[in-house]
Design a protein around this motif. Structure first.
Motif, PDB file in Angstrom:
ATOM      1  N   GLU A 524       0.854  -1.184   0.000  1.00 52.52           N
ATOM      2  CA  GLU A 524       0.000   0.000   0.000  1.00 52.52           C
ATOM      3  C   GLU A 524       0.890   1.234   0.000  1.00 52.52           C
ATOM      4  N   ALA A 525       0.599   2.145  -0.881  1.00 47.11           N
ATOM      5  CA  ALA A 525       1.308   3.423  -0.937  1.00 47.11           C
ATOM      6  C   ALA A 525       0.296   4.540  -0.764  1.00 47.11           C
ATOM      7  N   GLY A 526       0.676   5.553  -0.040  1.00 46.94           N
ATOM      8  CA  GLY A 526      -0.283   6.620   0.221  1.00 46.94           C
ATOM      9  C   GLY A 526       0.378   7.966   0.353  1.00 46.94           C
ATOM     10  N   ILE A 527      -0.440   8.977   0.214  1.00 45.12           N
ATOM     11  CA  ILE A 527       0.018  10.355   0.386  1.00 45.12           C
ATOM     12  C   ILE A 527      -1.045  11.109   1.165  1.00 45.12           C
ATOM     13  N   ARG A 528      -0.597  11.911   2.116  1.00 41.97           N
ATOM     14  CA  ARG A 528      -1.498  12.696   2.957  1.00 41.97           C
ATOM     15  C   ARG A 528      -1.509  14.140   2.482  1.00 41.97           C
ATOM     16  N   PHE A 529      -2.693  14.696   2.400  1.00 41.45           N
ATOM     17  CA  PHE A 529      -2.854  16.091   2.002  1.00 41.45           C
ATOM     18  C   PHE A 529      -3.326  16.907   3.194  1.00 41.45           C
ATOM     19  N   ASN A 530      -3.359  18.204   3.010  1.00 40.48           N
ATOM     20  CA  ASN A 530      -3.896  19.071   4.045  1.00 40.48           C
ATOM     21  C   ASN A 530      -5.386  18.793   4.252  1.00 40.48           C
ATOM     22  N   GLY A 531      -5.876  19.095   5.440  1.00 40.51           N
ATOM     23  CA  GLY A 531      -7.287  18.873   5.730  1.00 40.51           C
ATOM     24  C   GLY A 531      -7.613  17.426   5.995  1.00 40.51           C
ATOM     25  N   ASN A 532      -6.609  16.621   6.426  1.00 34.14           N
ATOM     26  CA  ASN A 532      -6.814  15.202   6.746  1.00 34.14           C
ATOM     27  C   ASN A 532      -7.329  14.396   5.557  1.00 34.14           C
ATOM     28  N   ARG A 533      -7.003  14.828   4.355  1.00 33.60           N
ATOM     29  CA  ARG A 533      -7.332  14.037   3.178  1.00 33.60           C
ATOM     30  C   ARG A 533      -6.180  13.080   2.892  1.00 33.60           C
ATOM     31  N   ARG A 534      -6.521  11.922   2.350  1.00 31.31           N
ATOM     32  CA  ARG A 534      -5.489  10.923   2.109  1.00 31.31           C
ATOM     33  C   ARG A 534      -5.844  10.119   0.868  1.00 31.31           C
ATOM     34  N   LEU A 535      -4.868   9.877   0.012  1.00 32.37           N
ATOM     35  CA  LEU A 535      -5.032   9.050  -1.182  1.00 32.37           C
ATOM     36  C   LEU A 535      -4.133   7.829  -1.031  1.00 32.37           C
ATOM     37  N   SER A 536      -4.712   6.646  -1.234  1.00 32.07           N
ATOM     38  CA  SER A 536      -3.917   5.422  -1.107  1.00 32.07           C
ATOM     39  C   SER A 536      -4.191   4.499  -2.279  1.00 32.07           C
ATOM     40  N   LEU A 537      -3.162   3.786  -2.685  1.00 32.27           N
ATOM     41  CA  LEU A 537      -3.255   2.756  -3.714  1.00 32.27           C
ATOM     42  C   LEU A 537      -2.738   1.457  -3.115  1.00 32.27           C
ATOM     43  N   SER A 538      -3.530   0.385  -3.291  1.00 35.78           N
ATOM     44  CA  SER A 538      -3.161  -0.885  -2.675  1.00 35.78           C
ATOM     45  C   SER A 538      -3.253  -2.004  -3.706  1.00 35.78           C
ATOM     46  N   PRO A 539      -2.163  -2.278  -4.434  1.00 38.90           N
ATOM     47  CA  PRO A 539      -2.163  -3.389  -5.390  1.00 38.90           C
ATOM     48  C   PRO A 539      -1.755  -4.697  -4.710  1.00 38.90           C
ATOM     49  N   SER A 540      -2.299  -5.794  -5.213  1.00 34.84           N
ATOM     50  CA  SER A 540      -1.877  -7.119  -4.753  1.00 34.84           C
ATOM     51  C   SER A 540      -1.781  -8.036  -5.962  1.00 34.84           C
ATOM     52  N   VAL A 541      -0.754  -8.863  -5.975  1.00 35.82           N
ATOM     53  CA  VAL A 541      -0.534  -9.818  -7.061  1.00 35.82           C
ATOM     54  C   VAL A 541      -0.171 -11.154  -6.438  1.00 35.82           C
ATOM     55  N   TYR A 542      -0.958 -12.188  -6.753  1.00 38.33           N
ATOM     56  CA  TYR A 542      -0.704 -13.527  -6.206  1.00 38.33           C
ATOM     57  C   TYR A 542      -0.837 -14.567  -7.319  1.00 38.33           C
ATOM     58  N   TYR A 543       0.071 -15.519  -7.292  1.00 41.44           N
ATOM     59  CA  TYR A 543       0.028 -16.637  -8.232  1.00 41.44           C
ATOM     60  C   TYR A 543      -0.654 -17.820  -7.559  1.00 41.44           C
ATOM     61  N   ALA A 544      -1.710 -18.368  -8.195  1.00 48.23           N
ATOM     62  CA  ALA A 544      -2.424 -19.529  -7.673  1.00 48.23           C
ATOM     63  C   ALA A 544      -1.730 -20.779  -8.190  1.00 48.23           C
TER      64      ALA A 544
END
Length: 868
Positions: A524-544
């Motif tokens: 998960e990668a994220g960035i915090r902005f002013n005003g308690n706003r937050r953007l996050s990206l959460s990729p997952s890759v799994y081989y079955a």
């Protein structure tokens, strides 16, 4: 020459007025020290808490003073002292108290005489709670702590040398504060001076110690609800002694909890007759080998206004092999005190009093006048029934609360205690020298405490020298193995972060007979902005490994409008999904069942999807959630049968489904509106977190699928009502009612059905309070209409904990009733469980179809199993 004589005379006169040292020692008739006594100086409204040696000290201007000396079980003594210019050393002797209980007829089977007294106290508790408008005070606090023993295994885990060195040695903290209070709950603490011998790693600012004197005994939740309506159901009271003390007659009442619980207190209350206020309290609380004892002494600062002047608190620790103890003393001097000009009628008043009204409003309404009349009628009664005492307390609360308090009570934000105390610290507070402390210290230093200061000063000098030596050396950093194994969040600058799940927890999070092992990682990668706003990206890759396919997803979330819990989420990917969503067996529980028991109770299908969702709260307690989802679905079969124990794994066909699910698409939209009236909340890190409400939560939902040909097409309406009700300090009732109907179901497939929370496998992560433990995960899923109800009565003392030897343990008990009505089914379950809240429970359930017995089953709940 004349000028010199005048100046010299002035200086000499000023010197005689300067504060001199008053030291004292309080002993019994045999000359032994009386620990934890109180020395109160009326003219200064100053309480001095004597230590375990019966000693105290203070600086005081020369003059005559009236002093009260008191201690539990000893006669109160009033003396007049004359403090000369050179100071004064006292040794005062207290005699053991002679009790003279008034003649009381106690009939076998009747209640103890203490109960009418406690009813009077409870009925007037709101009056005493809100009696003070404001005050200004000086508070001296001294605390000591000594860890006597630490197990060798624990010592091995301690890396910091300064923590190891403190074992077996006295740690000390002293504070001088100026404390101001203004109703309803505003405290201002100015730390004037602080000194200590506690390692800096513990951040010994001492601010938390002020909570000792802000905990009002008349608060309904204080000391295990001791003086709150309902206390008679959890405490027993017994009148032990009574005696005259100046203008007041005092009752000594023994307090005993009816159950062994760390939430409850035991000890003694000393109650002043007629005004029915606490004069002294000596209470203790024990839990798991740890005991805390509180002693509070009250004095009449103004006529009719008894306020605490000294506190002493002792702590005895004995947990997991760690043994130790400590003591905290507080001495209070009131400089200003403003109380409400109110009067409560008593049983001794024979006519309507002309004293000021108890009511805050200048022109009471008719309803207020009626309440006031009823209040005065109850106040004049010689004795009150329990119901009358509770009623009087309720009327008293409504009557004495100021407009400011009522306004505060209407606010829904719950503020933590430390936010109610505005703390400021003088810049030179930790730099005060010995001359300052000699002027303000209220307790003498003993040998071990002096050695503690000397040792700490030596360590500080050594530490400073070590830092100078190490200055300029190259600092190295490393990656902790535990972070690699268990996961870590890495801050990149002040606003960005990167988080990974760790090798143990995320590299292989799942196994099932459809996919085999999942191998990969989620970050998960994220960035915090002013005003308690937050953007996050959460990729997952799994081989079955068995299906030889990639399960890949990515979630993007924008958190906005923090005080309205705004969250917009976009998700997409392709993965295996449970037909029952999150209502069936949890993924981790299914992994354990598949590997070790060949029990694959979760069934999966393949989906490629994109989802948009938004959550926002237009008003407090009102939540609006919307979503738009698109899925391409395909049926799946088992691709492996690898397991350690058990028989042959079952197929991936859900029970009740005779044919494979055809490939199809689903375009659905969901809208949900949820409302909880008067929902109290806290603000944590700029975001609102809901805590409790006295009202039920109501949720309405509508779902629609837009389809043609083989694609899903339906309309579904659903309603839910749920609530948790605290019946008292030990018991809680919770219920959830849910009903719904598919108003149209042209084409529906199993993932579209209404699924119920079930625990088909005996090991589950779901709460036992609102799930079925004797139903198959999929067999009773429906696309018609349904009604389900869940009721749980949770109690700390229900069946097993009625046994005295089990009452000291922390587990609780619950009774459960679950019922499900479908057009073709009337299923009910009755169960009993023991455990630790929702952390973990074990229960037994009996199932019925209508009134006919159907089955019995056991279930073990571990909440961590529901993590996926």
């Amino acid at each position: 020459m004349r000028l010199f004589i005048l100046l010299a005379s002035g200086l000499l006169f000023a010197a005689t007025l300067a504060a001199q040292t008053l030291t004292g020692r309080i002993v019994d008739t045999e000359g032994q020290p009386i620990p934890n006594a109180t020395f109160y100086i009326r003219e200064l409204t100053l309480g001095l808490a004597a230590d375990e040696q019966g000693e105290f000290r203070t600086k005081i201007a020369p003059g005559n003073y009236t002093c009260e000396i008191s201690s539990l079980s000893y006669e109160r003594k009033v003396i007049v002292i004359s403090v000369p210019a050179e100071g004064l050393a006292l040794q005062e002797t207290l005699s053991e108290k002679t009790y003279t209980i008034r003649e009381v007829t106690v009939t076998p089977g009747k209640e103890d005489p203490a109960y009418p007294i406690i009813r009077k106290v409870i009925s007037r508790a709101p009056y005493h709670l809100h009696q003070v408008k404001s005050y200004e005070s000086e508070v001296y606090i001294k605390g000591t702590l000594k860890i006597e023993k630490v197990p060798a295994l624990v010592k091995m885990q301690i890396k910091e040398k300064e923590i190891k060195d403190m074992i077996g040695k006295t740690l000390l903290l002293e504070m001088q504060n100026e404390v101001k209070y203004h109703e309803p709950d505003k405290y201002e603490q100015r730390v004037v001076a602080v000194t200590h011998t506690i390692p800096e790693i513990f951040n010994p600012n001492g601010n938390s110690l002020l909570s000792i004197i802000t905990n009002n005994i008349y608060t309904p939740t204080a000391f295990g609800g001791l003086l709150a309506p309902g206390s008679f159901s959890i405490y027993k009271f017994r009148l032990e002694d009574s005696y005259e003390d100046g203008e007041h007659y005092i009752y000594k009442i023994r307090v005993t909890p009816k159950k062994k619980s760390g939430q409850l207190v035991s000890g003694w209350l000393y109650v002043a007759e007629n005004i029915w206020s606490i004069q002294q309290a000596d209470l203790s609380r024990s839990q798991s080998g740890n005991t805390i004892r509180f002693h509070m002494a009250y004095h009449e600062i103004k006529p009719g206004a008894f306020l605490p002047t000294t506190y002493d608190m002792s702590v005895s620790l004995n947990i997991l092999g760690v043994k130790g103890g400590g003591q905290v003393y507080a001495s209070i001097k009131y400089n200003k005190l403003e109380t409400h000009d109110r009067y409560i009628a008593t049983a001794q008043d024979t006519a309507v009093t002309t004293k000021p009204s108890i009511h805050n409003t200048k022109t009471p309404t008719k309803k207020q006048q009626k309440d006031l009349k009823k209040l005065e009628e109850l106040a004049r009664k010689e004795e009150l029934s329990t119901r009358e005492a509770y009623k009087m307390a309720q009327l008293m609360k409504k009557t004495v609360e100021s407009d400011e308090i009522k306004k505060q009570n209407r606010k829904l934000e719950l503020r933590p205690l430390d936010s109610l105390i505005i703390v400021t610290r003088d810049s030179i507070a930790p730099l005060r020298d010995s001359a300052y402390w000699d002027e303000h210290r209220k307790l003498p230093l003993h040998k071990d405490e002096i050695q503690s200061y000397l040792r700490y000063d030596s360590l500080r000098k050594s530490s400073a020298s070590s830092k100078d030596t190490d200055a300029g050396k190259k600092q190295t950093t490393g990656i902790h193995i535990s972070n690699l194994l268990l996961g870590d969040r890495i801050n990149i600058g002040k606003k960005m972060y990167l988080e990974h799940g760790g090798i143990l927890l995320s590299t292989c999070p799942e196994y099932n007979f459809v996919d085999g092992f999942w191998l990969g990682q989620k970050i998960e990668a994220g960035i915090r902005f002013n005003g308690n706003r937050r953007l996050s990206l959460s990729p997952s890759v799994y081989y079955a490994t068995a299906r030889k396919k990639i399960n890949a997803t990515i979630d993007g979330t924008l958190a906005y409008a923090s005080m309205r819990n705004g969250k917009f989420t976009v998700s997409t990917g392709n993965t295996t999904a449970d037909f029952a969503g999150r209502n069936g067996t949890g993924r981790f529980g299914n992994t354990l069942g598949s590997l070790f028991l060949a029990a694959n109770t979760a069934k999966f299908y393949w989906k490629r999807y994109i989802s948009l969702s938004n959550h926002i709260e237009p008003a407090n307690g009102l939540a609006l959630s919307t979503s738009l989802n698109y899925e391409k679905r395909d049926d799946l079969e088992n691709n492996t049968s690898f397991h350690f124990l058990g028989g042959r794994p079952a197929s991936n066909r859900p029970h009740g489904q005779s044919e494979a699910m055809p490939a199809h698409r689903a375009l659905t939209t969901d809208i949900s509106l949820e409302y909880t009236p008067r929902y109290y909340y806290r603000v944590w890190m700029g975001r609102k977190s809901y805590q409790r409400s006295d009202y039920p939560t109501i949720r309405l939902s509508y779902s629609k699928a837009f389809g043609n040909k083989n694609n899903t097409s339906f309309d579904k309406i659903e309603a839910t009502v749920l609530q948790d009700i605290d019946l008292n300090i030990f018991n809680r009732l919770s219920y959830e009612l849910n009903a719904g109907i598919f108003t149209s179901s042209d084409r529906t497939y199993l993932p579209d059905f209404k699924h119920f929370r079930t625990n088909e496998m005996f090991l589950t992560g779901k709460s036992l309070h609102n799930s079925f433990s004797l139903l198959d995960n999929y067999k009773y899923a429906t696309n018609d209409k349904w009604l389900q109800a869940h009721v749980t009565y949770a109690a700390n003392y229900l069946l097993l904990k009625q046994l005295p030897f089990l009452q000291g343990y922390l587990f609780d008990e619950s009774l459960h009733i679950h019922t499900l009505w479908l057009p073709h089914l009337k299923h009910s379950e009755v169960g009993y469980s023991v455990g630790f809240g929702d952390i973990g429970r074990i229960g037994v359930f009996v199932g019925f179809n209508g009134l006919k017995y159907e089955s019995t089953g056991f279930v073990l709940n571990i909440s961590l199993l529901n993590s996926r």
